[in-house]
Design a protein around this motif. Sequence first.
Motif, mmCIF file in Angstrom:
data_model
loop_
_atom_site.group_PDB
_atom_site.id
_atom_site.type_symbol
_atom_site.label_atom_id
_atom_site.label_comp_id
_atom_site.label_asym_id
_atom_site.label_seq_id
_atom_site.Cartn_x
_atom_site.Cartn_y
_atom_site.Cartn_z
ATOM 1 N N ILE A 182 -12.320 8.462 1.512
ATOM 2 C CA ILE A 182 -11.622 7.853 0.374
ATOM 3 C C ILE A 182 -12.632 6.994 -0.399
ATOM 4 C CG2 ILE A 182 -9.246 7.907 1.215
ATOM 5 C CD1 ILE A 182 -9.661 5.143 2.419
ATOM 6 N N GLU A 209 -16.773 -3.511 2.724
ATOM 7 C CA GLU A 209 -16.413 -2.113 3.010
ATOM 8 C C GLU A 209 -16.792 -1.762 4.463
ATOM 9 O OE1 GLU A 209 -15.106 0.477 0.965
ATOM 10 O OE2 GLU A 209 -14.703 -0.893 -0.691
ATOM 11 N N ASN A 244 -5.080 -2.691 -5.495
ATOM 12 C CA ASN A 244 -5.008 -1.364 -4.885
ATOM 13 C C ASN A 244 -4.609 -0.367 -5.975
ATOM 14 O OD1 ASN A 244 -2.152 -1.450 -5.079
ATOM 15 N ND2 ASN A 244 -1.894 -2.125 -2.950
ATOM 16 N N LYS A 275 0.828 -1.207 0.000
ATOM 17 C CA LYS A 275 0.000 0.000 0.000
ATOM 18 C C LYS A 275 0.862 1.257 0.000
ATOM 19 C CE LYS A 275 -2.126 -1.322 4.221
ATOM 20 N NZ LYS A 275 -2.315 -2.563 3.604
ATOM 21 N N LEU A 326 -14.399 -3.423 6.867
ATOM 22 C CA LEU A 326 -13.092 -2.739 6.878
ATOM 23 C C LEU A 326 -13.131 -1.436 7.656
ATOM 24 C CD1 LEU A 326 -10.250 -3.168 5.753
ATOM 25 C CD2 LEU A 326 -11.901 -4.835 4.978
ATOM 26 N N VAL A 359 -10.714 -0.775 11.022
ATOM 27 C CA VAL A 359 -9.657 0.244 11.188
ATOM 28 C C VAL A 359 -10.089 1.362 12.145
ATOM 29 C CG1 VAL A 359 -8.489 -0.163 8.970
ATOM 30 C CG2 VAL A 359 -10.343 1.522 9.089
ATOM 31 N N LYS A 403 -15.754 5.925 2.227
ATOM 32 C CA LYS A 403 -15.723 5.798 3.687
ATOM 33 C C LYS A 403 -14.650 6.719 4.254
ATOM 34 C CE LYS A 403 -13.592 1.190 3.370
ATOM 35 N NZ LYS A 403 -12.672 1.531 2.344
ATOM 36 N N ALA A 404 -14.805 7.026 5.551
ATOM 37 C CA ALA A 404 -13.851 7.936 6.205
ATOM 38 C C ALA A 404 -12.460 7.316 6.231
ATOM 39 C CB ALA A 404 -14.320 8.195 7.633
ATOM 40 N N LEU A 405 -11.435 8.121 5.983
ATOM 41 C CA LEU A 405 -10.055 7.649 6.141
ATOM 42 C C LEU A 405 -9.702 7.778 7.616
ATOM 43 C CD1 LEU A 405 -7.297 6.764 4.875
ATOM 44 C CD2 LEU A 405 -6.721 9.193 4.770
ATOM 45 N N ARG A 406 -9.468 6.647 8.277
ATOM 46 C CA ARG A 406 -9.178 6.670 9.713
ATOM 47 C C ARG A 406 -7.695 6.930 9.953
ATOM 48 N NH1 ARG A 406 -14.100 7.726 11.286
ATOM 49 N NH2 ARG A 406 -15.490 5.931 11.459
ATOM 50 N N LYS A 417 -9.176 -0.290 -5.312
ATOM 51 C CA LYS A 417 -9.154 0.389 -4.009
ATOM 52 C C LYS A 417 -8.442 1.722 -4.213
ATOM 53 C CE LYS A 417 -7.296 -3.523 -2.809
ATOM 54 N NZ LYS A 417 -6.615 -4.653 -2.134
ATOM 55 N N THR A 464 -5.435 -5.133 5.613
ATOM 56 C CA THR A 464 -6.679 -4.524 5.100
ATOM 57 C C THR A 464 -7.095 -5.110 3.744
ATOM 58 O OG1 THR A 464 -5.344 -2.699 4.253
ATOM 59 C CG2 THR A 464 -6.536 -2.302 6.318
ATOM 60 N N GLY A 465 -6.118 -5.231 2.828
ATOM 61 C CA GLY A 465 -6.438 -5.732 1.482
ATOM 62 C C GLY A 465 -6.850 -7.195 1.521
ATOM 63 N N ASP A 498 -13.461 3.623 -3.108
ATOM 64 C CA ASP A 498 -13.149 2.420 -3.894
ATOM 65 C C ASP A 498 -14.123 2.387 -5.069
ATOM 66 O OD1 ASP A 498 -11.220 1.775 -2.021
ATOM 67 O OD2 ASP A 498 -12.389 0.196 -1.051
ATOM 68 N N HIS A 557 -5.117 6.380 -0.896
ATOM 69 C CA HIS A 557 -5.409 6.996 0.400
ATOM 70 C C HIS A 557 -5.046 8.481 0.372
ATOM 71 C CE1 HIS A 557 -5.166 2.818 2.553
ATOM 72 N NE2 HIS A 557 -5.703 2.739 1.351
HETATM 73 N N1 LIG Z 1 -6.934 4.143 7.363
HETATM 74 C C1 LIG Z 1 -7.983 3.658 6.697
HETATM 75 N N2 LIG Z 1 -9.222 4.197 6.870
HETATM 76 C C2 LIG Z 1 -10.295 3.699 6.208
HETATM 77 N N3 LIG Z 1 -10.232 2.663 5.342
HETATM 78 C C3 LIG Z 1 -9.021 2.099 5.109
HETATM 79 C C4 LIG Z 1 -7.846 2.562 5.775
HETATM 80 N N4 LIG Z 1 -6.795 1.783 5.368
HETATM 81 C C5 LIG Z 1 -7.300 0.885 4.471
HETATM 82 N N5 LIG Z 1 -8.638 1.077 4.318
HETATM 83 C C6 LIG Z 1 -9.527 0.333 3.438
HETATM 84 O O1 LIG Z 1 -9.111 -1.006 3.417
HETATM 85 C C7 LIG Z 1 -9.336 -1.584 2.129
HETATM 86 C C8 LIG Z 1 -8.032 -2.174 1.619
HETATM 87 O O2 LIG Z 1 -7.366 -1.166 0.909
HETATM 88 P P1 LIG Z 1 -5.822 -0.905 0.860
HETATM 89 O O3 LIG Z 1 -5.301 -0.782 2.249
HETATM 90 O O4 LIG Z 1 -5.644 0.256 -0.052
HETATM 91 O O5 LIG Z 1 -5.370 -2.230 0.140
HETATM 92 P P2 LIG Z 1 -4.020 -3.051 0.119
HETATM 93 O O6 LIG Z 1 -3.852 -3.601 1.514
HETATM 94 O O7 LIG Z 1 -4.290 -4.092 -0.899
HETATM 95 O O8 LIG Z 1 -2.967 -2.084 -0.274
HETATM 96 C C9 LIG Z 1 -9.884 -0.454 1.254
HETATM 97 O O9 LIG Z 1 -11.284 -0.530 1.206
HETATM 98 C C10 LIG Z 1 -9.425 0.791 1.992
HETATM 99 O O10 LIG Z 1 -10.264 1.893 1.746
#
Ligand SMILES: Nc1ncnc2c1ncn2[C@@H]1O[C@H](COP(=O)(O)OP(=O)(O)O)[C@@H](O)[C@H]1O
Length: 268
Positions: A187, A240, A139, A111, A243, A247, A203-206, A175, A214-215, A189, A178
Amino acid sequence: MTVPQVLTIAGSDCDGSAGAQADLLTFFHQQTYGLSIMTSCVAGNSVGIQDSTDLPHDFIVNEFESIFSDFHVAGAKTGMLSSPDVIEVTRYYLERYQVKNFVLDPVIMTKHGAQLIGDKAVSAIIRKLIPISLCITPNFYEAQVLSGMTIKSEQDYYSAALTIQSEGAKNVLIKGSHDDVDDKGQITDYLLSEDGQLKQYKKALRPTTHINGTGDTLSACIVAEIAKGSPVATAVQTAEDYLLNAVTWDLNIGSKFGPINHWGINIS
Ligand SMILES: Nc1ncnc2c1ncn2[C@@H]1O[C@H](COP(=O)(O)OP(=O)(O)O)[C@@H](O)[C@H]1O
Ligand SMILES: Cc1ncc(COP(=O)(O)O)c(N)n1
């Protein structure tokens, strides 16, 4: 009692945060029975990766034989497949046992944008696995590699998804980056469905460092839901929500990039 049996073909991550361990936690939480074919083992923790090794090819073949000679695989997903050989054998068994519910998580780039597997493995994923996938979940960085495009706008996400669909994937979930946070702190998807519809999931970026797995978890939840009978777009929405909560409710585990919380969705 009958529950769907769902298979992950992936690497083992010894700290339990990602890889097959994250998939199995997700399968269990979604009330499916988890099967796992290990392809490699990673010695790692919340700080980084200290070592990794690929399992012998003959052993991986034996794992496939053990699973498919006994279990009814209602859905399968792949995680880290680091060699063309293991990609080839995965294609062989998924085709031979007609596993239609196949979710391909093309673990190529982290990521943070670092490449995890060699170019030959990338081209084997494109040639052998994309054409048999019901859904692929790259991603932001992986979508650029698989489409050969630079993604800078919403239109670019759509064009990249169309290119990946033309390589044979029925449904393409990219995806979003970020870094592409909108004015509501969200953010996005992007799902391009088999029927050509483009759907956005926001969804909110935490602000958390607990993001390992996460992936893996997103794709594991999607395949579990599909195996239970959900349409792809509904399975993606369930994943979604899983996830976002995973997080949101940080577990105090690990000193750097910790695991996500698989019980998070039960708290909200
Ligand atoms: N800090 C975060 N806040 C909200 N959603 C997150 C966060 N980190 C990852 N996600 C979600 O987790 C899922 C996996 O995405 P990502 O982390 O980009 O994939 P990968 O692990 O394959 O790189 C996605 O839906 C992404 O939006
Ligand atoms: C063995 C293994 N497979 C996959 C991932 C990807 O993890 P993430 O879901 O955080 O991108 C990982 N960290 N380790």
